[in-house]
Design a protein around this motif. Structure first.
Motif, PDB file in Angstrom:
ATOM      1  N   GLY A 170       0.781  -1.232   0.000  1.00 36.47           N
ATOM      2  CA  GLY A 170       0.000   0.000   0.000  1.00 36.47           C
ATOM      3  C   GLY A 170       0.809   1.276   0.000  1.00 36.47           C
ATOM      4  O   GLY A 170       0.232   2.373   0.030  1.00 36.47           O
ATOM      5  N   ASP A 171       2.143   1.203  -0.048  1.00 38.12           N
ATOM      6  CA  ASP A 171       2.990   2.395  -0.113  1.00 38.12           C
ATOM      7  C   ASP A 171       3.044   2.847  -1.577  1.00 38.12           C
ATOM      8  O   ASP A 171       3.658   2.194  -2.418  1.00 38.12           O
ATOM      9  N   GLU A 172       2.410   3.976  -1.877  1.00 36.01           N
ATOM     10  CA  GLU A 172       2.278   4.394  -3.277  1.00 36.01           C
ATOM     11  C   GLU A 172       3.549   5.002  -3.851  1.00 36.01           C
ATOM     12  O   GLU A 172       3.609   5.224  -5.063  1.00 36.01           O
ATOM     13  N   GLU A 173       4.559   5.261  -3.048  1.00 37.42           N
ATOM     14  CA  GLU A 173       5.839   5.625  -3.644  1.00 37.42           C
ATOM     15  C   GLU A 173       6.516   4.376  -4.213  1.00 37.42           C
ATOM     16  O   GLU A 173       7.133   4.420  -5.280  1.00 37.42           O
ATOM     17  N   LEU A 174       6.364   3.259  -3.514  1.00 40.87           N
ATOM     18  CA  LEU A 174       6.922   2.010  -4.017  1.00 40.87           C
ATOM     19  C   LEU A 174       6.116   1.481  -5.198  1.00 40.87           C
ATOM     20  O   LEU A 174       6.686   1.010  -6.182  1.00 40.87           O
ATOM     21  N   VAL A 175       4.814   1.543  -5.089  1.00 39.88           N
ATOM     22  CA  VAL A 175       3.905   1.035  -6.131  1.00 39.88           C
ATOM     23  C   VAL A 175       2.823   2.079  -6.368  1.00 39.88           C
ATOM     24  O   VAL A 175       1.820   2.104  -5.652  1.00 39.88           O
ATOM     25  N   PRO A 176       3.000   2.969  -7.341  1.00 39.76           N
ATOM     26  CA  PRO A 176       1.971   3.976  -7.620  1.00 39.76           C
ATOM     27  C   PRO A 176       0.634   3.329  -7.952  1.00 39.76           C
ATOM     28  O   PRO A 176       0.568   2.199  -8.444  1.00 39.76           O
ATOM     29  N   ALA A 177      -0.442   4.053  -7.687  1.00 42.50           N
ATOM     30  CA  ALA A 177      -1.787   3.509  -7.906  1.00 42.50           C
ATOM     31  C   ALA A 177      -1.979   3.031  -9.338  1.00 42.50           C
ATOM     32  O   ALA A 177      -2.591   1.985  -9.585  1.00 42.50           O
ATOM     33  N   VAL A 178      -1.446   3.784 -10.302  1.00 41.16           N
ATOM     34  CA  VAL A 178      -1.639   3.381 -11.695  1.00 41.16           C
ATOM     35  C   VAL A 178      -0.936   2.057 -11.980  1.00 41.16           C
ATOM     36  O   VAL A 178      -1.400   1.272 -12.820  1.00 41.16           O
ATOM     37  N   GLN A 179       0.156   1.779 -11.268  1.00 43.87           N
ATOM     38  CA  GLN A 179       0.838   0.504 -11.473  1.00 43.87           C
ATOM     39  C   GLN A 179       0.040  -0.640 -10.853  1.00 43.87           C
ATOM     40  O   GLN A 179      -0.030  -1.733 -11.415  1.00 43.87           O
ATOM     41  N   SER A 180      -0.577  -0.392  -9.699  1.00 42.60           N
ATOM     42  CA  SER A 180      -1.455  -1.398  -9.114  1.00 42.60           C
ATOM     43  C   SER A 180      -2.609  -1.718 -10.049  1.00 42.60           C
ATOM     44  O   SER A 180      -2.980  -2.876 -10.241  1.00 42.60           O
ATOM     45  N   GLU A 181      -3.158  -0.686 -10.646  1.00 40.80           N
ATOM     46  CA  GLU A 181      -4.281  -0.892 -11.573  1.00 40.80           C
ATOM     47  C   GLU A 181      -3.838  -1.720 -12.775  1.00 40.80           C
ATOM     48  O   GLU A 181      -4.546  -2.642 -13.200  1.00 40.80           O
ATOM     49  N   ALA A 182      -2.671  -1.405 -13.321  1.00 38.00           N
ATOM     50  CA  ALA A 182      -2.160  -2.163 -14.461  1.00 38.00           C
ATOM     51  C   ALA A 182      -1.855  -3.611 -14.066  1.00 38.00           C
ATOM     52  O   ALA A 182      -2.108  -4.550 -14.828  1.00 38.00           O
ATOM     53  N   PHE A 183      -1.327  -3.803 -12.865  1.00 38.74           N
ATOM     54  CA  PHE A 183      -1.001  -5.138 -12.367  1.00 38.74           C
ATOM     55  C   PHE A 183      -2.256  -6.001 -12.293  1.00 38.74           C
ATOM     56  O   PHE A 183      -2.274  -7.149 -12.745  1.00 38.74           O
ATOM     57  N   HIS A 184      -3.336  -5.448 -11.757  1.00 35.15           N
ATOM     58  CA  HIS A 184      -4.574  -6.215 -11.625  1.00 35.15           C
ATOM     59  C   HIS A 184      -5.240  -6.451 -12.975  1.00 35.15           C
ATOM     60  O   HIS A 184      -6.111  -7.321 -13.089  1.00 35.15           O
ATOM     61  N   ALA A 185      -4.838  -5.697 -13.981  1.00 34.12           N
ATOM     62  CA  ALA A 185      -5.357  -5.920 -15.329  1.00 34.12           C
ATOM     63  C   ALA A 185      -4.488  -6.891 -16.120  1.00 34.12           C
ATOM     64  O   ALA A 185      -4.689  -7.081 -17.316  1.00 34.12           O
TER      65      ALA A 185
END
Length: 286
Positions: A170-185
């Protein structure tokens, strides 16, 4: 060896279960297990397993990699998978056997391990879903780059030594929200590494008989020791992890349309209205 004889001993004792209960689902924690030296997890047994697995269920490459590497830049080792495993001590490689639970004996091993933890999991995040097992083999000094995984995960060290450095989920500097979204896609698990991230991680040394609980999407990297390493990863999904994936999917749809995105809470399974909205939007192709 029969599946029954393979699982006669306890895998996670009462102490390990107590420690796991104090950490699950959000906190990484070191545990102990009883599978070190198990004959199903010996090198020759694993090479035989690899020989009968479909090509889509294996992945292997050279093992001495930087912490940050693009998937397309990962170098092959020029060997077959069976050769890679049988000569893992000297070939400088890394390999993973995926979904080994499809083999009856290894499926029984997964079932036995997770059955001991199921009451704890059920009470916190609901029933274990999509239970899977992966086996990792690494040459001396191999590196598994900085990445995250979508499952609840316990990694059991079977042979050799490694250090896993785990970072907060959940640390968005490590994993920005857009990267989480792309990962789940369907995006790749590897993450962009910056050296200053290191101070945010916790390094955990794993010897045979040690294990570590890794929360969903907690970024981590792994550095192998001076000998061959074999590890077994037992994983599952939950209503919580499925809900998080759906909510990231909804945010991706909203972001593409320039609409405000929503916050994903600590208990995403309770955000029912937004999950229903996502399902409707997907069904309609919006």
């Amino acid at each position: 060896m029969t599946a029954h004889s393979a699982i006669s001993a306890q895998i996670f004792d009462e102490d390990a279960q107590r420690i796991f209960a104090g950490a699950y689902p959000d906190v990484p924690v070191k545990l102990h297990h009883g599978l070190a030296g198990h004959p199903l997890l010996a090198i020759e047994a694993l090479a035989g397993l690899a020989d009968r697995m479909p090509a889509a269920s294996v992945e292997y490459n050279l093992g001495k990699l930087p912490l940050g590497v693009r998937p397309e830049d990962t170098p092959a080792n020029g060997l077959s998978l069976g050769e890679t495993i049988r000569t893992i001590e000297s070939n400088g490689s890394w390999a993973v056997l995926k979904n080994v639970e499809r083999d009856a004996a290894y499926g029984a091993l997964l079932d036995a391990a997770l059955a001991e933890l199921a009451p704890i999991v059920d009470a916190r995040t609901g029933a274990m879903l999509n239970r899977e097992a992966f086996i990792f083999l690494s040459s001396p000094d191999s590196v598994t780059p900085f990445h995250m995984d979508p499952e609840h995960n316990i990694l059991l060290q079977i042979m050799g030594e490694k250090v896993m450095t785990v970072f907060p989920a959940g640390d968005e500097e490590l994993v920005p929200a857009v990267q989480s979204e792309a990962f789940h896609a369907g995006g790749h698990r590897n993450l962009h590494w910056q050296e200053h991230f290191r101070e945010r991680g916790t390094a955990v040394r794993l010897l045979p008989g040690d294990a570590i609980h890794v929360p969903v999407k907690a970024p981590h990297f792994v550095e192998n020791g001076a000998g061959v390493s074999v590890s077994l990863s037992v994983t599952w999904r939950s209503e919580r992890s499925v809900a998080e994936s759906e909510l990231h999917g909804l945010n991706a749809l909203l972001r593409r349309r320039g609409l405000p995105i929503g916050r994903i809470g600590a208990q995403p399974e309770r955000q029912g209205a937004r999950r229903i909205a996502y399902r409707i939007m997907r069904k309609l192709g919006v």
